[in-house]
Design a protein around this motif. Structure first.
Motif: not given
Length: 468
Positions: A92-95, A110-113, A212-213
């Protein structure tokens, strides 16, 4: 008297209320900023189908079990696909949305893999996102969602940011959507040990997992950073937060959007910090700059005339105060263009013009050397040997000596080890064991002396003093 005391208390209370009102009047009102910016801040969740290995991935052996227990396992457990069970991992993260047609910025971590990326808008609608590209070196990722007329943030400039300015973060810490926290800029241009290409913005804004993000805003409602990291010993916020400057992030995003990858400038040197003793040794007025400890053969620095022992003080007019300033300044230069380096060489200031190369994906390490013919130097307390022609070729060195034994003395005190290769001593190149012995015998006393040492392919300068 009682009336007088009551009057005094009344006016004291008025004074205190006035002080509080004045203090409150100086604090910013973030309400309009939050109302304007929040619609463009999104929640990002990812899914990753990860295989479960080990005992949990296999059906238990049912032979020999009582019929009632065997029936429970056979009919009460879900089917397990061949090759192991799949579990769904989530993050879970932000953008935040930067264009009306759906480009979104966030952190790479946040989006790796991820096998699937979901962007949730403020109206709680969810859209699948495509990963346009990511750059692990700056921890920036660019996503694309389908849409038109989407709300966007206003982008500011981070290069003019100053310590003490108010800033505000909007994100989803622990999944709590659109949480707003505020603070001030604690420092700019902060270098972290694990990051070479980002001059971080340090703040005291409360940042936690899930932030994060997300965007960091100034009082004008402009994004000036991407919240990326915290320094913590507890796992939670401790007052030290770090954001990627938006100028850096947008430079990366534009390359990801147009080229699909990020190209960075490369100088082809190994550098180290200039401490007080090294500054004295190299004739600098104060500790500053990046000391060149190694020059890669055939790299841009070697072709441009940069040498081991040079201290780089500026790049295209931008001062190098700490050695960590150099990588992100060089990295921001387009490969193939020329850069002007201000250096100190042999105590004199010079200017070099070097054509910057492209940063390779992976570097090559130089093999460690070993030696044969020994020569001792009792002043330093080491035994050294000549480098063979094969060793010079494998190490890509014109000369030097390898330490075969460390005796009691200055060498042991400064941490030298057998196998270390000495290439420079007291700002003089060491091309043979005899040269090493001569230079070692002439070392000054009670003054900082520099020595360049190659250990396991990594070169660095160290300093020491010989007592009377």
């Amino acid at each position: 008297m009682a009336s007088r005391n009551s009057c005094f208390a009344f006016f004291a209370a008025l004074f205190c209320l006035g002080q509080v009102a004045a203090a409150n009047a100086q604090l910013p009102d973030f309400t309009p900023l939050v109302e304007d910016a929040s619609p463009a801040v999104v929640n990002i969740s990812t899914k990753q189908n990860a295989p479960v290995h080990g005992a949990n991935a296999r059906m238990p052996d049912l032979e020999g079990l009582p019929p009632i227990i065997r029936e429970f396992f056979e009919h009460g457990m879900p089917g397990i696909p061949e090759g192991g069970q799949q579990r769904e991992a989530q993050s879970l993260g932000s953008g935040f949305i930067i264009t009306a047609d759906g480009y979104v910025l966030t952190n790479n971590h946040v989006v790796a893999d991820a096998d699937e990326i979901i962007v949730r808008l403020p109206d709680r609608s969810e859209l699948k996102a495509e990963l346009v590209g990511a750059d692990p070196r700056t921890d920036v990722a660019l996503l694309k969602i389908e849409g038109t007329g989407l709300p966007t943030v206003k982008l500011g400039k981070s290069d003019s940011l100053k310590a003490g300015e108010w800033v505000l973060a909007i994100g989803s810490p622990f999944g709590f959507d659109h949480t707003v926290t505020a603070g001030i800029v604690s420092a700019t241009g902060r270098n972290l040990p694990s990051e070479s290409y980002v001059p971080f913005i340090q703040t005291d804004v409360a940042i936690n997992p899930g932030n994060s993000g997300g965007p960091l805003f100034n009082l004008q409602g402009e994004v000036i950073g991407i919240n990326s990291q915290i320094f913590t010993r507890s796992g939670g916020f401790m007052g030290l937060s770090f954001a990627i400057p938006i100028d850096v992030a947008m430079g990366v995003a534009n390359q990801l959007r147009t080229e699909g990858k990020v190209s960075r400038g490369w100088l082809g040197v190994a550098i180290q910090e200039v401490n007080r003793d090294l500054a004295e040794s190299f004739g600098l007025e104060r500790p500053a700059g990046a000391l060149v400890a190694q020059v890669m053969d055939g790299g841009p620095a070697a072709k441009g005339g940069l040498r081991v022992g040079d201290v780089i003080l500026s790049v295209n007019g931008s001062a190098i105060d700490m050695s960590a300033d150099l990588p992100h300044l060089i990295g921001a230069i387009k490969p193939g263009t020329k850069a002007t380096l201000g250096i100190v060489r042999d105590g004199e200031r010079e200017t070099l013009t070097i054509q910057i190369g492209a940063l390779p994906d992976e570097g090559e390490e130089v093999a460690e050397a070993s030696g044969r013919a020994e020569k001792s130097s009792n002043r330093l307390g080491v035994k050294v040997s000549e480098l063979s022609a094969e060793q010079k070729r494998s190490l890509d060195l014109p000369g030097g000596v390898v330490i075969t034994e460390v005796l009691n003395g200055p060498a042991a005190m400064i941490g030298l080890r057998p196998g270390d290769v000495i290439t420079h001593l007291n700002n003089q190149a060491i091309d043979s064991a005899s040269t090493f012995g001569r230079v070692a015998e002439q070392l000054p006393k009670n003054r900082s002396v520099s020595m360049r040492v190659l250990r396991q392919g990594r070169a660095s300068f160290i300093t020491f003093k010989l007592a009377e």
